[in-house]
Motif scaffolding. Structure first.
Motif, PDB file in Angstrom:
ATOM      1  N   SER A 216       0.453  -1.303  -0.097  1.00 37.03           N
ATOM      2  CA  SER A 216       0.010   0.105   0.036  1.00 37.03           C
ATOM      3  C   SER A 216       0.721   1.396  -0.036  1.00 37.03           C
ATOM      4  N   HIS A 217       2.330   1.136   0.130  1.00 30.90           N
ATOM      5  CA  HIS A 217       3.030   2.357   0.156  1.00 30.90           C
ATOM      6  C   HIS A 217       3.174   3.206  -1.043  1.00 30.90           C
ATOM      7  N   ALA A 218       2.907   2.392  -2.199  1.00 31.89           N
ATOM      8  CA  ALA A 218       3.059   3.227  -3.629  1.00 31.89           C
ATOM      9  C   ALA A 218       2.073   2.440  -4.411  1.00 31.89           C
ATOM     10  N   VAL A 219       2.040   2.990  -5.534  1.00 33.66           N
ATOM     11  CA  VAL A 219       1.170   2.562  -6.925  1.00 33.66           C
ATOM     12  C   VAL A 219       2.148   2.738  -8.173  1.00 33.66           C
TER      13      VAL A 219
ATOM     14  N   THR B 107      -2.101  -1.531  -7.678  1.00 32.57           N
ATOM     15  CA  THR B 107      -1.419  -1.569  -6.570  1.00 32.57           C
ATOM     16  C   THR B 107      -0.092  -2.511  -6.741  1.00 32.57           C
TER      17      THR B 107
ATOM     18  N   LEU C 155      -5.064   9.243 -11.814  1.00 29.39           N
ATOM     19  CA  LEU C 155      -4.817   9.466 -10.491  1.00 29.39           C
ATOM     20  C   LEU C 155      -5.812  10.340  -9.888  1.00 29.39           C
TER      21      LEU C 155
ATOM     22  N   HIS D  11      -5.467   9.406  -5.775  1.00 32.03           N
ATOM     23  CA  HIS D  11      -3.858   9.074  -5.503  1.00 32.03           C
ATOM     24  C   HIS D  11      -2.877  10.384  -5.851  1.00 32.03           C
ATOM     25  N   ALA D  12      -2.223  10.739  -4.845  1.00 35.02           N
ATOM     26  CA  ALA D  12      -1.302  11.672  -5.330  1.00 35.02           C
ATOM     27  C   ALA D  12       0.031  11.190  -6.249  1.00 35.02           C
TER      28      ALA D  12
ATOM     29  N   GLU E  27       2.841  11.608  -6.431  1.00 36.30           N
ATOM     30  CA  GLU E  27       3.983  11.528  -5.635  1.00 36.30           C
ATOM     31  C   GLU E  27       4.066   9.874  -5.197  1.00 36.30           C
ATOM     32  N   ALA E  28       2.736   9.287  -5.268  1.00 39.80           N
ATOM     33  CA  ALA E  28       2.771   7.895  -4.728  1.00 39.80           C
ATOM     34  C   ALA E  28       3.278   7.050  -6.046  1.00 39.80           C
TER      35      ALA E  28
ATOM     36  N   CYS F 284       5.549   5.076  -8.266  1.00 46.36           N
ATOM     37  CA  CYS F 284       6.873   4.709  -8.053  1.00 46.36           C
ATOM     38  C   CYS F 284       7.404   4.386  -9.489  1.00 46.36           C
TER      39      CYS F 284
END
Length: 406
Positions: A84-87, A104, A138, A143-144, A146-147, A149
């Motif tokens: 969950s820490h990035a997309v 995800t 986004l 989602h931001a 910045e999320a 990756c």
């Protein structure tokens, strides 16, 4: 999207945080005790390296697992990759159509869109369009930017995986040698305001094969997917990794010569794609008075049960099956999957007729011949998986943790 099997870290004094993450993601060691046993590292060293992964937000504690000791005690706390820490953003280009998705890290599609994007319009216009789609995805999901990756992209042509550039693509006029990675990264920044992110590019059939193999057949050591749409291409996955050849040209089945005089889009005569692709079937239908401009039109006719489309698709399947008899004899795969616009019962029937007639029984004794499971999402899922495996490979994890300051 789990880590790849086969890697071992035991006995290495330099086992890194990335190696520990790889063991957890692959499921080979999911407790602190198991990590110590697998790597030979001390409890303190394992704890220090896991702490970096926790601070980065890449690991989390799960439910208690089985008791490690035969003497009993409290259940060992399991470790899990925190997806969950990035997309990830992914896109799959065909010659006249494209799909894009936000996923995800574990491969779940959160949002997607599709529409007309014509590769002959050139890379500037097409990649800018994808950047706009990414921004819309986004916004839709909240989602931001910045999320994100990384970004994965599938294209209908041979790709040099070292540079991410297509090499003499017969169906992508104006794209040869173009810096796709750089332009798509800039398009993402221009439309979202975020900083640059890594971009990975691969052939569309490779990514479809990767997505299908990882999600449906992870234990299949030799997996072949054949995409039959505007052209014909194959993706090959061996021992969990895409086989690309020396410069990305592996799997280009459409340009195998099959002894006809038909002119191919590549400029040569007698290519398989000139007589058995979706485009070839569309031309034959049009000549017979059934208007069809592309493989997608053939797909629609097949879905409607059009008899002439079904007959021509079966004939095309027989031509492809004749070539695949050699492929199966050479690679000895466990799964041969048919995907793309023509993937359906008539085409698959034709493939099986010639494949089993021409290949030795030894080559097909343990072979499953079937159609794609993931459909049009296969390339997106494969592109997302490619990004995740690249970014969370042990050697790259160490670089990224250092950059994060943990």
């Amino acid at each position: 999207m789990t880590g790849k099997p086969g890697r071992t870290a035991r006995g290495s004094a330099q086992t890194s945080a990335g190696d520990l993450l790889d063991l957890v993601r692959s499921g080979r060691a999911v407790t602190r005790g198991a990590l110590q046993q697998m790597t030979g590292l001390s409890r303190a060293t394992v704890g220090q390296r896991l702490d970096r992964l926790f601070r980065a937000g890449w690991l989390r504690e799960g439910a208690g697992g089985p008791v490690d000791s035969p003497l009993g005690g409290r259940p060992a706390v399991t470790l899990e990759f925190d997806g969950s820490h990035a997309v990830v953003l992914a896109a799959d280009l065909d010659t006249r159509h494209a799909r894009a998705a936000l996923l995800t890290l574990t491969g779940e599609i959160l949002a997607e869109r599709s529409g007309a994007l014509v590769v002959e319009d050139g890379p500037e216009a097409v990649l800018d369009g994808l950047g706009r789609w990414f921004a819309e995805l986004l916004t839709e999901t909240g989602h931001a930017p910045e999320a994100v990756c990384g970004i994965g992209l599938g294209v209908p042509g041979p790709v040099d995986s070292e540079t991410g550039r297509v090499v003499q693509p017969p169906m992508m006029s104006g794209w040869d040698g173009y810096d796709i990675r750089g332009r798509l990264s800039r398009a993402f920044t221009e439309h979202t305001g975020a900083g640059q992110v890594p971009v990975l590019v691969d052939n569309d059939a490779n990514l479809m094969a990767y997505g299908e193999q990882r999600t449906g057949y992870p234990d299949c050591r030799a997996f072949v997917l054949v995409k039959v749409s505007t052209g014909i291409g194959a993706g090959v996955v061996v021992d969990g990794a895409v086989y690309r050849g020396v410069d990305g040209g592996a799997g280009d089945l459409g340009h195998i010569r099959v002894g006809t005089e038909a002119l191919c889009r590549c400029g040569s005569y007698g290519c398989l794609a000139a007589v058995a692709s979706g485009g070839a079937v569309a031309r034959r239908l049009t000549d017979a008075g059934v208007p069809a401009a592309s493989g997608s039109d053939v797909r629609d006719l097949l879905a409607a049960g059009h008899p002439e489309a079904a007959a021509l698709a079966r004939e095309a399947g027989r031509r492809v099956g004749d070539v695949l008899a050699t492929v199966v004899t050479l690679l000895n795969p466990g799964v041969l999957m048919i995907a793309g616009d023509l993937a359906g019962t008539p085409f698959l029937t034709g493939v099986r007729e010639l494949l089993y007639q021409r290949a030795l029984p030894r080559s097909t004794a343990h072979l499953d011949v079937l159609t794609a499971r993931l459909g049009e999402r296969a390339g997106l899922i494969g592109a997302g998986a490619l990004v995740v495996e690249h970014l969370y490979a042990p050697e790259r994890v160490e670089e990224r943790l250092t950059a994060l300051g943990v």
